[in-house]
Design an enzyme around this catalytic site. Structure first.
Site, PDB file in Angstrom:
ATOM      1  N   SER A   1       0.813  -1.221   0.000  1.00 22.02           N
ATOM      2  CA  SER A   1       0.000   0.000   0.000  1.00 22.02           C
ATOM      3  C   SER A   1       0.847   1.271   0.000  1.00 22.02           C
ATOM      4  O   SER A   1       1.549   1.554  -0.951  1.00 22.02           O
ATOM      5  CB  SER A   1      -0.958  -0.058   1.193  1.00 22.02           C
TER       6      SER A   1
ATOM      7  N   ASP B   1      -2.487   6.385  -3.373  1.00 18.76           N
ATOM      8  CA  ASP B   1      -1.320   5.757  -2.753  1.00 18.76           C
ATOM      9  C   ASP B   1      -0.840   4.612  -3.646  1.00 18.76           C
ATOM     10  O   ASP B   1      -1.367   4.406  -4.744  1.00 18.76           O
ATOM     11  CB  ASP B   1      -1.633   5.278  -1.333  1.00 18.76           C
TER      12      ASP B   1
ATOM     13  N   ASP C   1      -1.130   1.450  -3.899  1.00 23.36           N
ATOM     14  CA  ASP C   1      -2.007   0.404  -4.458  1.00 23.36           C
ATOM     15  C   ASP C   1      -3.374   0.932  -4.844  1.00 23.36           C
ATOM     16  O   ASP C   1      -4.268   0.164  -5.195  1.00 23.36           O
ATOM     17  CB  ASP C   1      -2.133  -0.781  -3.487  1.00 23.36           C
TER      18      ASP C   1
ATOM     19  N   ASP D   1      -5.920   2.403  -3.284  1.00 22.89           N
ATOM     20  CA  ASP D   1      -7.182   2.333  -2.528  1.00 22.89           C
ATOM     21  C   ASP D   1      -7.407   3.565  -1.655  1.00 22.89           C
ATOM     22  O   ASP D   1      -8.401   3.661  -0.943  1.00 22.89           O
ATOM     23  CB  ASP D   1      -7.275   1.039  -1.699  1.00 22.89           C
TER      24      ASP D   1
END
Length: 444
Positions: free
Chosen positions: A102, A241, A243, A245
């Site tokens: 992430s 960010d 990833d 999400d």
């Protein structure tokens, strides 16, 4: 719920090369997951990743483990976490796996799973995988081994899915948008989504090299985005960010618009359209101004523990469709099953277009209260929060805030720290109250 050995709130995560983020553990994890997940009949697991250099190593190891258990792997290449949640559903896969840490630096990585329904795995399935990890690894007969394939149109499918959540009668024409993809998984997706909806797009953070993910860019560091928005005189800036999400926005004046403010804008729009089912879920860290602004609209608001997993659990428990965190995880359940930065940004942009209002005007309905956070280290042993003196000072401060602020005292889950948070319209009062409580915590 049994104590987890490997799975945290968001899969298995850690430093690359240090157990459990090692190739041998990923191999065994792929095998164990394959043994447990082979129930749907498709016998295929989707594997997506962000742009970290370690993703190549981990996806190969996971694929080998799945193959040994008799499951096939379908690779998507770099894809946002919410895209894998969506694609796992549309491909009727056994599961989806995302290799990502992430918003963490490049030398961390993680492995998280989605069910065939696109949700985080239920606790009992994670526990079954952990139990299988303790068993000796075997291999199915050669004729039953899994295969590997690549889904070549995964990017196009997800771009169309995202665009489909934006009202068909609206367009982003005449909008200049700076998109910061954190050199992460949205780098080849978010700019295309915005362009295809008509926007003029200025890209930053879209040149991943395996090592620069989240480095001085993206949702966790918006300074470069703020500078670029002002430099090119953009209408809005979007930061995702690593990833994809999370979403943090920047208005045309360079001001940050966080997850709480975006959540309010989306909630108010859903309420106007008659699509807001029930209320909104926030977290213990959600700004009090969000709660008060929703209250003015007559919208119920509840707080979950920090973490999108807990937000989603509370949403499902209540039967509500909207929830999120101030860090920018926003879940719009009638659009996707997990936090989705691109879809959340399109929901806010549609409100801007619909009402011909700037992001600054929309966000002004939620002027964030100052939050003061003091971390107090303690020597372990007894929890200072249990002491009578700390309880007394907390009660005294509550009285002093008189309903115009709140306090949150919690023990860190990872370090011997007590986190003292005071939030109040008056920043000076918040600072005084936080220091008053922290002094008593230190003494106990």
């Amino acid at each position: 719920m049994a104590e987890r050995k490997y799975f945290g709130t968001d899969g298995v995560r850690g430093k690359v090369g240090t157990f459990p983020i090692t190739p041998d553990f990923a191999l065994k994890l792929g095998w164990a997951a394959g043994k447990v997940l082979a129930t749907q009949g498709s016998r295929t697991v989707l594997i997506g990743k962000d742009t970290r250099i370690s993703g190549y190593m981990l996806e190969s190891a996971l694929e080998a483990g799945l193959a040994a258990a008799g499951l096939s792997a379908a690779f998507t290449g770099p894809m946002p976490t919410p895209a894998i949640a969506y694609l796992a559903r549309t491909f009727r896969a056994e599961a989806g796996i995302v290799i990502s840490a992430s918003h963490n630096p490049y030398d961390d990585n993680g492995i998280k799973f989605f069910s065939a329904q696109g949700t985080k795995l239920p606790d009992d399935v994670e526990e079954a995988i952990e139990a299988m990890l303790e068993e000796p690894m075997d291999c199915v007969e050669s004729a039953e081994l899994g295969r590997a394939s690549r889904i070549n149109d995964a990017v196009g499918r997800y771009i169309e899915f995202c665009k489909g959540t934006f009202p068909a009668h609206l367009s982003l024409e005449n909008y200049k948008i700076v998109v910061d993809c954190a050199h992460g998984a949205t780098y080849h997706i978010a700019p295309s989504v915005m362009r295809e909806l008509g926007a003029e797009v200025v890209e930053i953070g879209t040149k991943p090299n395996g090592l620069n993910i989240n480095e001085k860019c993206g949702a966790t560091d918006i300074r470069a985005l703020q500078e670029k928005v002002l430099e090119v005189k953009a209408d809005v800036g979007l930061a995702y960010d690593g990833d994809g999400d999370r979403l943090i926005m920047v208005d045309h004046l360079g001001h940050k618009v966080d997850g709480d403010q975006a959540l309010f804008i989306i909630a108010r729009e859903a309420l106007r359209a008659g699509n807001l089912k029930g209320g909104v879920v926030g977290t213990l860290m959600s700004n009090m101004s969000l709660e008060l602004a929703l209250k003015q609209l007559g919208v119920p608001f509840v707080r979950a523990n920090v973490g999108d997993r807990y937000v989603l659990e509370k949403m499902q428990e209540k039967g509500w469709l909207l929830g999120g965190e101030n860090s920018g995880h926003i879940i719009i359940l009638d659009k996707n099953t997990t936090g989705d930065g691109i879809i959340a940004s399109l929901a806010v942009l549609s409100a801007m277009v619909q009402h011909k209002l700037s992001l600054n005007e929309l966000a002004s309905a939620v002027p964030l209260f100052p939050q003061v956070l003091i971390n107090v280290r303690f020597a372990g042993g007894a929890n200072p929060l249990d002491s009578a003196a700390v309880k007394a000072v907390a009660a005294e401060v509550e009285k002093r805030l008189a309903g115009k602020g709140r306090i949150l005292l919690r023990k860190s889950g990872t370090e011997p720290l007590i986190r003292v948070m005071v939030e109040c319209e008056d920043g000076v009062l918040a600072q005084q109250c936080a220091e008053q409580i922290a002094d008593v915590v230190r003494a106990n």
